[in-house]
Write a protein that holds these residues in place. Structure first.
Motif, short mmCIF file in Angstrom:
data_model
loop_
_atom_site.label_atom_id
_atom_site.label_comp_id
_atom_site.label_asym_id
_atom_site.label_seq_id
_atom_site.Cartn_x
_atom_site.Cartn_y
_atom_site.Cartn_z
N ASP A 96 -108.49 -38.42 -107.43
CA ASP A 96 -109.61 -38.18 -108.35
C ASP A 96 -109.81 -36.69 -108.60
N PHE A 97 -109.68 -35.90 -107.55
CA PHE A 97 -109.84 -34.46 -107.68
C PHE A 97 -108.74 -33.88 -108.58
N ILE A 98 -107.50 -34.27 -108.33
CA ILE A 98 -106.38 -33.76 -109.14
C ILE A 98 -106.49 -34.23 -110.58
N SER A 99 -106.89 -35.47 -110.81
CA SER A 99 -107.08 -35.96 -112.19
C SER A 99 -108.15 -35.16 -112.91
N ALA A 100 -109.23 -34.83 -112.20
CA ALA A 100 -110.31 -34.04 -112.82
C ALA A 100 -109.84 -32.61 -113.11
N LEU A 101 -109.05 -32.02 -112.21
CA LEU A 101 -108.49 -30.69 -112.50
C LEU A 101 -107.60 -30.76 -113.73
N ASP A 102 -106.73 -31.76 -113.79
CA ASP A 102 -105.84 -31.92 -114.93
C ASP A 102 -106.62 -32.10 -116.23
N ALA A 103 -107.70 -32.86 -116.18
CA ALA A 103 -108.51 -33.11 -117.38
C ALA A 103 -109.15 -31.84 -117.92
N THR A 104 -109.40 -30.86 -117.04
CA THR A 104 -109.98 -29.60 -117.49
C THR A 104 -108.92 -28.55 -117.80
N GLY A 105 -107.65 -28.90 -117.59
CA GLY A 105 -106.56 -27.97 -117.86
C GLY A 105 -106.42 -26.89 -116.79
N CYS A 106 -106.88 -27.17 -115.59
CA CYS A 106 -106.80 -26.20 -114.49
C CYS A 106 -105.45 -26.35 -113.78
N PRO A 107 -104.59 -25.34 -113.87
CA PRO A 107 -103.30 -25.42 -113.18
C PRO A 107 -103.48 -25.41 -111.67
N HIS A 108 -102.61 -26.12 -110.99
CA HIS A 108 -102.65 -26.18 -109.52
C HIS A 108 -101.26 -26.51 -109.01
N GLU A 109 -101.05 -26.21 -107.73
CA GLU A 109 -99.77 -26.50 -107.11
C GLU A 109 -99.99 -26.87 -105.66
N LEU A 110 -99.02 -27.53 -105.08
CA LEU A 110 -99.06 -27.85 -103.66
C LEU A 110 -99.03 -26.55 -102.87
N ASP A 111 -99.92 -26.43 -101.89
CA ASP A 111 -99.94 -25.26 -101.01
C ASP A 111 -99.09 -25.61 -99.79
N GLN A 112 -97.89 -25.09 -99.75
CA GLN A 112 -96.94 -25.42 -98.68
C GLN A 112 -97.44 -24.97 -97.31
N ASN A 113 -98.21 -23.88 -97.27
CA ASN A 113 -98.69 -23.36 -95.98
C ASN A 113 -99.69 -24.29 -95.31
N LEU A 114 -100.44 -25.04 -96.09
CA LEU A 114 -101.47 -25.91 -95.53
C LEU A 114 -101.18 -27.40 -95.74
N THR A 115 -99.92 -27.72 -96.07
CA THR A 115 -99.50 -29.11 -96.20
C THR A 115 -98.51 -29.40 -95.09
N PHE A 116 -98.95 -30.24 -94.16
CA PHE A 116 -98.10 -30.61 -93.02
C PHE A 116 -98.70 -31.85 -92.38
N GLY A 117 -97.87 -32.58 -91.65
CA GLY A 117 -98.33 -33.82 -91.02
C GLY A 117 -98.95 -34.73 -92.06
N THR A 118 -100.17 -35.19 -91.80
CA THR A 118 -100.86 -36.07 -92.76
C THR A 118 -101.81 -35.29 -93.66
N GLN A 119 -101.86 -33.98 -93.51
CA GLN A 119 -102.74 -33.12 -94.31
C GLN A 119 -102.02 -32.66 -95.57
N SER A 120 -102.75 -32.57 -96.66
CA SER A 120 -102.20 -32.08 -97.93
C SER A 120 -103.15 -31.04 -98.50
N SER A 121 -102.60 -30.04 -99.15
CA SER A 121 -103.43 -28.99 -99.72
C SER A 121 -102.89 -28.57 -101.08
#
Length: 169
Positions: free
Chosen positions: A107-132
């Motif tokens: 839902d958060f990513i869809s809302a960012l996309d709907a406003t045209g806000c670019p975003h990317e996966l943060d590799q430093n804080l994505t590990f195990g079951t956590q995503s950033s």
């Protein structure tokens, strides 16, 4: 006369992701100015022990933390607990007392996309079951976690927003 719908928590979070600001709050503003808007914050115990000139510790207003360096806001954090409610000061989220703190990653990513806000996966804080993810150009980081066993959510397989923050050097 047009009717305006009140701002929701998700609206505020997306605006933070797009602009790096939480309502009138922004990194670099003096702590005194933030406290003028929000009322006195609850200083971290280290600040209470060592004094107000101690850097790198937060002042808190319910789910909102402002990290302070040299008496200026150097970081803004909003902490959420899925399945619970969150409270933010009226200066940040007008016309509200509490909101559901349950924000699914999709839902958060869809809302960012709907406003045209670019975003990317943060590799430093994505590990195990956590995503950033990290937004651009505001450089706001949103961290998502699976629900804890004591968090009452409908989708036990989903990832939920636990914290969204911005920090300047």
């Amino acid at each position: 006369m047009p009717q305006f719908s009140p701002m929701t928590l998700l609206d505020l979070l997306i605006e933070f992701g797009r602009t790096g600001q939480v309502g009138p709050l922004h990194c670099g503003m003096p702590l005194d100015q933030a406290e003028e808007l929000l009322g006195p914050g609850r200083p971290h115990p280290a600040i209470q022990l060592k004094g107000p000139d101690l850097d790198g510790y937060p002042y808190s207003w319910a789910s909102l933390d402002l990290v302070v360096t040299q008496r200026s806001v150097s970081g803004i954090w909003i902490r959420l607990r899925p399945g619970a409610s969150t409270h933010l000061p009226a200066a940040v989220l007008p016309d509200s007392q509490t909101h559901s703190a349950t924000v699914l990653r999709e839902d958060f990513i869809s809302a960012l996309d709907a406003t045209g806000c670019p975003h990317e996966l943060d590799q430093n804080l994505t590990f195990g079951t956590q995503s950033s993810i990290r937004t651009h150009p505001a450089d706001v980081c949103a961290v998502f976690f699976p629900p804890h066993k004591d968090e009452h959510v409908s989708n036990r397989e989903g990832l939920y927003l636990g914290v969204i923050h911005k920090h300047i050097a």
